[in-house]
Write a protein that holds these residues in place. Sequence first.
Motif, PDB file in Angstrom:
ATOM      1  N   LYS A  24       0.837  -1.204   0.000  1.00  0.00           N
ATOM      2  CA  LYS A  24       0.000   0.000   0.000  1.00  0.00           C
ATOM      3  C   LYS A  24       0.867   1.247   0.000  1.00  0.00           C
ATOM      4  O   LYS A  24       1.983   1.238   0.525  1.00  0.00           O
ATOM      5  CB  LYS A  24      -0.896   0.050   1.245  1.00  0.00           C
ATOM      6  CG  LYS A  24      -2.065  -0.886   1.241  1.00  0.00           C
ATOM      7  CD  LYS A  24      -2.911  -0.623   2.483  1.00  0.00           C
ATOM      8  CE  LYS A  24      -4.263  -1.286   2.396  1.00  0.00           C
ATOM      9  NZ  LYS A  24      -5.099  -0.937   3.565  1.00  0.00           N
ATOM     10  N   LYS A  25       0.306   2.302  -0.552  1.00  0.00           N
ATOM     11  CA  LYS A  25       0.926   3.623  -0.444  1.00  0.00           C
ATOM     12  C   LYS A  25       0.074   4.442   0.512  1.00  0.00           C
ATOM     13  O   LYS A  25      -1.124   4.593   0.320  1.00  0.00           O
ATOM     14  CB  LYS A  25       0.992   4.312  -1.801  1.00  0.00           C
ATOM     15  CG  LYS A  25       1.614   5.695  -1.722  1.00  0.00           C
ATOM     16  CD  LYS A  25       1.685   6.353  -3.085  1.00  0.00           C
ATOM     17  CE  LYS A  25       2.297   7.738  -2.976  1.00  0.00           C
ATOM     18  NZ  LYS A  25       2.373   8.381  -4.303  1.00  0.00           N
ATOM     19  N   TYR A  26       0.709   4.948   1.567  1.00  0.00           N
ATOM     20  CA  TYR A  26       0.023   5.766   2.566  1.00  0.00           C
ATOM     21  C   TYR A  26       0.485   7.214   2.430  1.00  0.00           C
ATOM     22  O   TYR A  26       1.668   7.479   2.249  1.00  0.00           O
ATOM     23  CB  TYR A  26       0.364   5.294   3.992  1.00  0.00           C
ATOM     24  CG  TYR A  26      -0.289   3.989   4.376  1.00  0.00           C
ATOM     25  CD1 TYR A  26      -1.557   3.963   4.948  1.00  0.00           C
ATOM     26  CD2 TYR A  26       0.384   2.783   4.191  1.00  0.00           C
ATOM     27  CE1 TYR A  26      -2.143   2.767   5.312  1.00  0.00           C
ATOM     28  CE2 TYR A  26      -0.207   1.585   4.549  1.00  0.00           C
ATOM     29  CZ  TYR A  26      -1.466   1.582   5.110  1.00  0.00           C
ATOM     30  OH  TYR A  26      -2.050   0.393   5.472  1.00  0.00           O
ATOM     31  N   THR A  27      -0.470   8.125   2.542  1.00  0.00           N
ATOM     32  CA  THR A  27      -0.171   9.543   2.655  1.00  0.00           C
ATOM     33  C   THR A  27      -0.583   9.954   4.060  1.00  0.00           C
ATOM     34  O   THR A  27      -1.681   9.634   4.508  1.00  0.00           O
ATOM     35  CB  THR A  27      -0.928  10.372   1.597  1.00  0.00           C
ATOM     36  OG1 THR A  27      -0.586   9.865   0.298  1.00  0.00           O
ATOM     37  CG2 THR A  27      -0.561  11.843   1.678  1.00  0.00           C
ATOM     38  N   PHE A  28       0.330  10.623   4.763  1.00  0.00           N
ATOM     39  CA  PHE A  28       0.058  10.999   6.147  1.00  0.00           C
ATOM     40  C   PHE A  28       0.725  12.319   6.464  1.00  0.00           C
ATOM     41  O   PHE A  28       1.573  12.802   5.714  1.00  0.00           O
ATOM     42  CB  PHE A  28       0.540   9.898   7.110  1.00  0.00           C
ATOM     43  CG  PHE A  28       2.030   9.668   7.089  1.00  0.00           C
ATOM     44  CD1 PHE A  28       2.863  10.284   8.023  1.00  0.00           C
ATOM     45  CD2 PHE A  28       2.611   8.847   6.129  1.00  0.00           C
ATOM     46  CE1 PHE A  28       4.232  10.068   8.012  1.00  0.00           C
ATOM     47  CE2 PHE A  28       3.989   8.632   6.113  1.00  0.00           C
ATOM     48  CZ  PHE A  28       4.794   9.243   7.049  1.00  0.00           C
ATOM     49  N   GLU A  29       0.329  12.884   7.569  1.00  0.00           N
ATOM     50  CA  GLU A  29       0.975  14.078   8.090  1.00  0.00           C
ATOM     51  C   GLU A  29       1.599  13.730   9.430  1.00  0.00           C
ATOM     52  O   GLU A  29       0.997  13.017  10.234  1.00  0.00           O
ATOM     53  CB  GLU A  29      -0.021  15.223   8.266  1.00  0.00           C
ATOM     54  CG  GLU A  29      -0.499  15.812   6.956  1.00  0.00           C
ATOM     55  CD  GLU A  29      -1.464  16.963   7.161  1.00  0.00           C
ATOM     56  OE1 GLU A  29      -1.516  17.828   6.282  1.00  0.00           O
ATOM     57  OE2 GLU A  29      -2.178  16.979   8.192  1.00  0.00           O
ATOM     58  N   GLN A  30       2.786  14.259   9.655  1.00  0.00           N
ATOM     59  CA  GLN A  30       3.496  14.059  10.918  1.00  0.00           C
ATOM     60  C   GLN A  30       3.794  15.420  11.513  1.00  0.00           C
ATOM     61  O   GLN A  30       4.296  16.311  10.827  1.00  0.00           O
ATOM     62  CB  GLN A  30       4.804  13.315  10.689  1.00  0.00           C
ATOM     63  CG  GLN A  30       5.607  13.125  11.959  1.00  0.00           C
ATOM     64  CD  GLN A  30       6.900  12.344  11.708  1.00  0.00           C
ATOM     65  OE1 GLN A  30       7.124  11.810  10.628  1.00  0.00           O
ATOM     66  NE2 GLN A  30       7.736  12.283  12.723  1.00  0.00           N
ATOM     67  N   GLN A  31       3.453  15.580  12.787  1.00  0.00           N
ATOM     68  CA  GLN A  31       3.758  16.841  13.461  1.00  0.00           C
ATOM     69  C   GLN A  31       5.216  16.815  13.906  1.00  0.00           C
ATOM     70  O   GLN A  31       5.654  15.946  14.650  1.00  0.00           O
ATOM     71  CB  GLN A  31       2.841  17.061  14.665  1.00  0.00           C
ATOM     72  CG  GLN A  31       2.992  18.441  15.255  1.00  0.00           C
ATOM     73  CD  GLN A  31       2.004  18.689  16.378  1.00  0.00           C
ATOM     74  OE1 GLN A  31       1.591  17.763  17.079  1.00  0.00           O
ATOM     75  NE2 GLN A  31       1.629  19.943  16.545  1.00  0.00           N
ATOM     76  N   ARG A  32       5.966  17.776  13.405  1.00  0.00           N
ATOM     77  CA  ARG A  32       7.392  17.875  13.728  1.00  0.00           C
ATOM     78  C   ARG A  32       7.575  18.434  15.136  1.00  0.00           C
ATOM     79  O   ARG A  32       6.637  18.932  15.746  1.00  0.00           O
ATOM     80  CB  ARG A  32       8.083  18.761  12.691  1.00  0.00           C
ATOM     81  CG  ARG A  32       7.972  18.193  11.270  1.00  0.00           C
ATOM     82  CD  ARG A  32       8.571  19.128  10.242  1.00  0.00           C
ATOM     83  NE  ARG A  32       9.970  19.412  10.533  1.00  0.00           N
ATOM     84  CZ  ARG A  32      11.002  18.635  10.216  1.00  0.00           C
ATOM     85  NH1 ARG A  32      10.782  17.502   9.566  1.00  0.00           N
ATOM     86  NH2 ARG A  32      12.243  18.986  10.518  1.00  0.00           N
ATOM     87  N   ARG A  33       8.799  18.356  15.639  1.00  0.00           N
ATOM     88  CA  ARG A  33       9.090  18.860  16.993  1.00  0.00           C
ATOM     89  C   ARG A  33       8.769  20.349  17.131  1.00  0.00           C
ATOM     90  O   ARG A  33       8.420  20.807  18.207  1.00  0.00           O
ATOM     91  CB  ARG A  33      10.560  18.597  17.341  1.00  0.00           C
ATOM     92  CG  ARG A  33      10.868  17.137  17.608  1.00  0.00           C
ATOM     93  CD  ARG A  33      12.277  16.941  18.121  1.00  0.00           C
ATOM     94  NE  ARG A  33      13.299  17.472  17.225  1.00  0.00           N
ATOM     95  CZ  ARG A  33      13.911  16.797  16.281  1.00  0.00           C
ATOM     96  NH1 ARG A  33      13.607  15.528  16.093  1.00  0.00           N
ATOM     97  NH2 ARG A  33      14.839  17.359  15.539  1.00  0.00           N
ATOM     98  N   ASP A  34       8.891  21.105  16.025  1.00  0.00           N
ATOM     99  CA  ASP A  34       8.608  22.540  16.092  1.00  0.00           C
ATOM    100  C   ASP A  34       7.116  22.849  15.988  1.00  0.00           C
ATOM    101  O   ASP A  34       6.707  24.009  15.976  1.00  0.00           O
ATOM    102  CB  ASP A  34       9.387  23.307  15.020  1.00  0.00           C
ATOM    103  CG  ASP A  34       8.994  22.927  13.587  1.00  0.00           C
ATOM    104  OD1 ASP A  34       7.991  22.184  13.390  1.00  0.00           O
ATOM    105  OD2 ASP A  34       9.689  23.374  12.654  1.00  0.00           O
ATOM    106  N   GLY A  35       6.268  21.796  15.896  1.00  0.00           N
ATOM    107  CA  GLY A  35       4.825  21.976  15.841  1.00  0.00           C
ATOM    108  C   GLY A  35       4.243  21.992  14.436  1.00  0.00           C
ATOM    109  O   GLY A  35       3.032  21.859  14.258  1.00  0.00           O
TER     110      GLY A  35
END
Length: 196
Positions: A24-35
Amino acid sequence: MQSEHAKIRTLDSQVLSDDWYLLKKYTFEQQRRDGEWQRQSREVYDRGNGATILLYNPTQQSVVLTRQFRYPVFVNGHDGWLLEAAAGLLDNLDAEARIKAEAEEETGYRIERVERVFEAFMSPGSVTEKLHFFIARYDASQRVSDGGGMKEEGEDIDVVEMPFADALAAIGDGRIVDAKTIMLLQHLALSGRLNA
């Protein structure tokens, strides 16, 4: 404090292949340390979880490995024939029960008692598989067949009994290049159950 799960938002998943296993190909968002939220995509291969076992004999100072052809290794420039600890996919079964059956199918040894030593993700950047690692003592009285795997699953496996010291040396000289096998041999060396 925010949980680690709250820092990931899955936006989309798309099946790329469902032939042998699931890709599968997943598209996601990740919150970085800087927010800041950063969008990413990853291809993820799901083949299920597995188990592996290293059989050892403290009296003989030996281990039982398998030798079989691995096509993905072959296309990466190796001859494809790997010395490995016996292993297999769980196929939704209990890891301990599955590895006992796999040990018998591949090596011909019927093992009653196994020791779970650890679990590890082998290629966490792209593969979901978690591998359950086991060790177990063996002796000649437990040999119930020639092993060799299951023809209907395309297995044609040689059973290789070798001195433990030779197996450790095989890591250094490149005869053993399989990660799970290296991990189990090194665990056995560190445990003091066999003297190299």
